[in-house]
Design a protein around this motif. Structure first.
Motif, PDB file in Angstrom:
ATOM      1  N   LEU A  43     -83.017 -35.640 -30.468  1.00  0.00           N
ATOM      2  CA  LEU A  43     -82.657 -36.617 -29.666  1.00  0.00           C
ATOM      3  C   LEU A  43     -83.653 -36.566 -28.465  1.00  0.00           C
ATOM      4  O   LEU A  43     -83.957 -37.751 -28.084  1.00  0.00           O
ATOM      5  N   SER A  44     -83.695 -35.411 -27.674  1.00  0.00           N
ATOM      6  CA  SER A  44     -84.742 -35.421 -26.800  1.00  0.00           C
ATOM      7  C   SER A  44     -85.946 -35.689 -26.880  1.00  0.00           C
ATOM      8  O   SER A  44     -86.494 -36.570 -26.009  1.00  0.00           O
ATOM      9  N   GLU A  45     -86.500 -35.498 -28.045  1.00  0.00           N
ATOM     10  CA  GLU A  45     -87.841 -35.981 -28.450  1.00  0.00           C
ATOM     11  C   GLU A  45     -87.929 -37.445 -28.615  1.00  0.00           C
ATOM     12  O   GLU A  45     -88.717 -38.070 -28.165  1.00  0.00           O
ATOM     13  N   ARG A  46     -86.745 -38.121 -29.108  1.00  0.00           N
ATOM     14  CA  ARG A  46     -86.730 -39.358 -29.437  1.00  0.00           C
ATOM     15  C   ARG A  46     -86.604 -40.141 -28.015  1.00  0.00           C
ATOM     16  O   ARG A  46     -87.275 -41.261 -27.944  1.00  0.00           O
ATOM     17  N   LEU A  47     -85.929 -39.653 -27.193  1.00  0.00           N
ATOM     18  CA  LEU A  47     -85.772 -40.236 -25.916  1.00  0.00           C
ATOM     19  C   LEU A  47     -86.928 -40.144 -24.913  1.00  0.00           C
ATOM     20  O   LEU A  47     -87.227 -40.760 -23.959  1.00  0.00           O
ATOM     21  N   GLY A  48     -87.730 -39.016 -25.460  1.00  0.00           N
ATOM     22  CA  GLY A  48     -89.128 -39.028 -24.569  1.00  0.00           C
ATOM     23  C   GLY A  48     -88.801 -38.400 -23.081  1.00  0.00           C
ATOM     24  O   GLY A  48     -89.495 -38.510 -22.184  1.00  0.00           O
ATOM     25  N   ILE A  49     -87.829 -37.615 -23.151  1.00  0.00           N
ATOM     26  CA  ILE A  49     -87.617 -37.072 -21.577  1.00  0.00           C
ATOM     27  C   ILE A  49     -87.037 -35.431 -21.907  1.00  0.00           C
ATOM     28  O   ILE A  49     -86.477 -34.888 -23.102  1.00  0.00           O
ATOM     29  N   ASN A  50     -87.114 -34.781 -20.899  1.00  0.00           N
ATOM     30  CA  ASN A  50     -86.714 -33.340 -20.938  1.00  0.00           C
ATOM     31  C   ASN A  50     -85.508 -33.220 -20.415  1.00  0.00           C
ATOM     32  O   ASN A  50     -85.054 -33.369 -19.048  1.00  0.00           O
ATOM     33  N   ILE A  51     -84.355 -33.003 -21.239  1.00  0.00           N
ATOM     34  CA  ILE A  51     -83.105 -32.717 -20.901  1.00  0.00           C
ATOM     35  C   ILE A  51     -82.579 -31.364 -20.660  1.00  0.00           C
ATOM     36  O   ILE A  51     -82.720 -30.605 -21.402  1.00  0.00           O
ATOM     37  N   THR A  52     -82.291 -30.996 -19.430  1.00  0.00           N
ATOM     38  CA  THR A  52     -81.702 -29.716 -19.156  1.00  0.00           C
ATOM     39  C   THR A  52     -80.613 -29.488 -20.105  1.00  0.00           C
ATOM     40  O   THR A  52     -79.792 -30.168 -20.204  1.00  0.00           O
TER      41      THR A  52
END
Length: 161
Positions: A68-77
Motif C-alpha cells: 500500500l505504501s508503494e502504491r500510494l508513493g509516500i513514505n508512511i512512518t
C-alpha cells in the motif's frame, strides 16, 4: 489538538495456511496483492493519506502495508505491534492516542474481527471490513476514547470474485 483521521485497513487476501504453517506467517495471495491497487487508488482519489501506520506483526498485514505504501508513493512512518494480531482493542486505542500526538491521520492495518468491531463501535453502525477493506473516520480523540459516534469520511471495499 486537531481532530483525528483514523483509517482502519483490513489486510489483503492471504494464502490459506499450509499444513503445519503458523497462521501469523501466511503471506498475501496474488489476488490480495492485486486488490491493493484499487485500495490505494481510492485513498489517493479521496486524498485520505495516512501519515503514520500501526501495523500488525502478521506477515499478511506487513505485506499489505508495504504494498500500500508503494502504491500510494509516500513514505508512511510505521510501528509494528503484535497486540493487533491478538485483537487487543485497548492496546490499539492506546497506540492511536500516542500516534495522534504527532500525526493527524493514523492508520491501523490488521485483522477481523477486531477492526470491524472497532469500526462498528466508533460509528455505531454494523461495519464488516472484507480483505483490503478500508474505512476512514474523523473524530475528536476524546470522542473515540468514549466510543461516541465518529463520522465516516471515506470507505472502500474490494469486490472479491
Amino acid at each position: 489538538m486537531n481532530p483525528l483521521k483514523l483509517s482502519l485497513v483490513r489486510h489483503a487476501h492471504a494464502d490459506p495456511a499450509a499444513i503445519l504453517q503458523e497462521d501469523k506467517l501466511r503471506p498475501l495471495s496474488i489476488q490480495g496483492i492485486n486488490h491493493i491497487n484499487p485500495l490505494g487508488e481510492a485513498m489517493l482519489t479521496l486524498n485520505q493519506l495516512p501519515e503514520f501506520a500501526i501495523v500488525s506483526s502478521a506477515q499478511r498485514a506487513q505485506e499489505t502495508f508495504i504494498n500500500l505504501s508503494e502504491r500510494l508513493g509516500i513514505n508512511i512512518t510505521n510501528e509494528t505491534k503484535s497486540g493487533i494480531y491478538e485483537g487487543d482493542l485497548f492496546l490499539i486505542l492506546k497506540q492511536i492516542k500516542i500516534a495522534h500526538k504527532n500525526h493527524n491521520h493514523v492508520a491501523v492495518i490488521g485483522h477481523n474481527p477486531t477492526l470491524s468491531k472497532l469500526a462498528s463501535i466508533l460509528t455505531q453502525k454494523n461495519i464488516v471490513l472484507n480483505p483490503s477493506g478500508w474505512i476512514c473516520l474523523e473524530a475528536d480523540l476524546f470522542e473515540i476514547e468514549n466510543t461516541v459516534e465518529a463520522h465516516i469520511i471515506a470507505a472502500h471495499e474490494v469486490i472479491i470474485y
